[in-house]
Write a protein that holds these residues in place. Structure first.
Motif, mmCIF file in Angstrom:
data_model
loop_
_atom_site.group_PDB
_atom_site.id
_atom_site.type_symbol
_atom_site.label_atom_id
_atom_site.label_comp_id
_atom_site.label_asym_id
_atom_site.label_seq_id
_atom_site.Cartn_x
_atom_site.Cartn_y
_atom_site.Cartn_z
ATOM 1 N N ILE A 23 -0.457 25.725 8.701
ATOM 2 C CA ILE A 23 0.366 24.764 7.841
ATOM 3 C C ILE A 23 1.718 25.205 7.502
ATOM 4 N N VAL A 24 1.549 26.179 6.594
ATOM 5 C CA VAL A 24 2.977 26.964 6.124
ATOM 6 C C VAL A 24 3.751 27.347 7.445
ATOM 7 N N ALA A 25 3.254 27.950 8.494
ATOM 8 C CA ALA A 25 3.960 28.401 9.697
ATOM 9 C C ALA A 25 4.668 27.211 10.345
ATOM 10 N N ALA A 26 4.108 25.863 10.155
ATOM 11 C CA ALA A 26 4.583 24.926 10.964
ATOM 12 C C ALA A 26 5.394 23.974 10.133
ATOM 13 N N SER A 27 5.376 24.158 8.950
ATOM 14 C CA SER A 27 6.144 23.296 7.838
ATOM 15 C C SER A 27 7.531 23.597 8.188
ATOM 16 N N LEU A 52 -6.290 16.372 16.231
ATOM 17 C CA LEU A 52 -5.272 17.548 16.573
ATOM 18 C C LEU A 52 -5.253 18.890 15.591
ATOM 19 N N THR A 53 -4.658 19.851 16.174
ATOM 20 C CA THR A 53 -4.760 21.111 15.400
ATOM 21 C C THR A 53 -3.842 21.099 13.983
ATOM 22 N N PRO A 54 -4.165 21.786 12.990
ATOM 23 C CA PRO A 54 -3.477 21.761 11.795
ATOM 24 C C PRO A 54 -1.943 21.795 12.223
ATOM 25 N N ALA A 55 -1.609 22.555 13.117
ATOM 26 C CA ALA A 55 -0.235 22.889 13.327
ATOM 27 C C ALA A 55 0.562 21.795 14.009
ATOM 28 N N GLU A 56 -0.280 21.161 15.012
ATOM 29 C CA GLU A 56 0.190 19.995 15.784
ATOM 30 C C GLU A 56 0.389 18.898 14.781
ATOM 31 N N ALA A 57 -0.550 18.583 13.838
ATOM 32 C CA ALA A 57 -0.460 17.457 12.851
ATOM 33 C C ALA A 57 0.987 17.393 12.007
ATOM 34 N N ILE A 58 1.004 18.769 11.547
ATOM 35 C CA ILE A 58 2.266 19.154 10.489
ATOM 36 C C ILE A 58 3.528 19.043 11.406
ATOM 37 N N ARG A 59 3.545 19.497 12.733
ATOM 38 C CA ARG A 59 4.997 19.450 13.572
ATOM 39 C C ARG A 59 5.164 18.012 13.736
ATOM 40 N N ILE A 60 3.997 17.163 13.949
ATOM 41 C CA ILE A 60 4.237 15.552 14.412
ATOM 42 C C ILE A 60 4.729 14.769 13.106
ATOM 43 N N ILE A 106 0.905 -1.240 -0.070
ATOM 44 C CA ILE A 106 -0.098 -0.075 -0.172
ATOM 45 C C ILE A 106 0.760 1.552 -0.044
ATOM 46 N N ASP A 107 0.350 2.343 -0.479
ATOM 47 C CA ASP A 107 1.037 3.414 -0.764
ATOM 48 C C ASP A 107 1.124 4.457 0.414
ATOM 49 N N GLY A 108 0.140 4.535 1.195
ATOM 50 C CA GLY A 108 0.017 5.346 2.494
ATOM 51 C C GLY A 108 -1.086 5.010 3.657
ATOM 52 N N ILE A 109 -1.000 5.824 4.587
ATOM 53 C CA ILE A 109 -1.665 5.384 5.761
ATOM 54 C C ILE A 109 -2.895 6.381 6.163
ATOM 55 N N VAL A 110 -3.897 6.009 6.413
ATOM 56 C CA VAL A 110 -5.021 7.080 7.030
ATOM 57 C C VAL A 110 -5.212 6.716 8.490
ATOM 58 N N CYS A 111 -4.707 7.760 9.099
ATOM 59 C CA CYS A 111 -4.704 7.684 10.802
ATOM 60 C C CYS A 111 -5.133 9.102 11.316
ATOM 61 N N SER A 112 -5.075 8.842 12.595
ATOM 62 C CA SER A 112 -5.005 10.423 13.311
ATOM 63 C C SER A 112 -3.684 10.617 13.379
ATOM 64 N N ALA A 113 -3.750 12.190 13.328
ATOM 65 C CA ALA A 113 -2.527 12.745 13.428
ATOM 66 C C ALA A 113 -1.709 12.334 14.600
ATOM 67 N N ALA A 114 -2.479 12.011 15.880
ATOM 68 C CA ALA A 114 -1.919 11.746 17.077
ATOM 69 C C ALA A 114 -0.938 10.251 16.990
#
Ligand SMILES: O=c1ccn([C@@H]2O[C@H](COP(=O)(O)O)[C@@H](O)[C@H]2O)c(=O)[nH]1
Length: 234
Positions: free
Chosen positions: A230-234, A194-202, A152-160
């Motif tokens: 997203i941009v700020a956390a990337s 999770l928030t967008p920033a948390e998800a990107i940072r993790i 499989i090419d990718g996973i769907v899960c919670s950002a947590a």
């Protein structure tokens, strides 16, 4: 898998609206700031497959969230048909037979398959109610391992769960995370958020956002605010 070239592709807006007309109106409201759309049951069962083709023709990327699950042969044949649409992502449930059938159906087409590990509206109690003997994190880890073995090419899960999933799948597969909630927005039926920033940072690659954008009084501003995070956390 090819890495993300355009930061805008990290946001996937869920077109969970009743009609193709509503979807077009939303796409036009959101404009060039949104490049990636998800089509789920609601729209797929109301003309959404033709819309997917159309959006692709207009240069948008499309994630077809059909969460296929059936005997391997049926999944293989269904996926084979869907390779013709030109969409980027398609979901299947992360059951080994299902995933193997999907990988056969994908063949060497450009379609990328995502395996849904444990729905983000589930917690450990929901899994117990559904007859599972594993906690969410353990089921997600097991299914990520099985997805990797199946090709499989990718996973769907919670950002947590991004950390444990990345450990299992390595750097090449993508991690796509629904259950994203900007601070202050209602969780609704989502339990692992999770928030967008948390998800990107993790370390999430793509964030799926539906209601916080599509039901906002000003969807364009709401999408812009998520993108800024997203941009700020990337
Ligand atoms: O585990 C999953 C898998 C898919 N989804 C889908 O993502 C969107 C989320 O929408 P929100 O309105 O932002 O909650 C929706 O289309 C789900 O079907 C998910 O939430 N969780």
């Amino acid at each position: 898998m090819q890495k993300i070239n355009d930061v805008r592709d990290r946001l996937i807006v869920a077109l969970d609206v009743p009609t193709v007309w509503d979807a077009y109106r939303l796409v036009s409201t959101l404009g060039d700031g949104v490049t990636f759309y998800k089509i789920g049951y609601r729209l797929a069962f109301a003309g959404g497959l033709d819309l997917a083709r159309q959006l692709v023709a207009e240069g948008k990327k499309v994630f077809l969230d059909l969460k296929l699950h059936d005997i391997g042969n049926t999944v293989r044949e269904g996926v084979e048909s869907l390779t013709k649409l030109g969409v980027t992502f398609l979901t299947v449930h992360a059951y080994p037979q299902t995933m193997r059938g999907a990988v056969e159906g994908r063949g060497d087409s450009a379609l990328k398959l995502l395996a849904v590990t444990a729905l983000t509206s589930y917690d450990d109690g929901d899994l117990r109610d559904a007859g599972y003997g594993l906690a969410v994190r353990d089921l997600v880890r097991l299914r990520a391992e099985q997805a990797r073995s199946a090709g499989i090419d990718g996973i769907v899960c919670s950002a947590a769960e991004t950390g444990i999933v990345r450990e299992v799948i390595g750097p090449d597969m993508v991690i796509v995370t629904p259950g994203i909630r900007p601070s202050g927005s209602a969780a609704g039926d989502q339990k692992r958020t999770l928030t967008p920033a948390e998800a990107i940072r993790i370390g999430a690659d793509h964030l799926v956002v539906g209601r916080p954008i599509i039901r906002a009084a000003d969807p364009r501003a709401a999408a812009g605010a998520v993108m800024d995070e997203i941009v700020a956390a990337s």
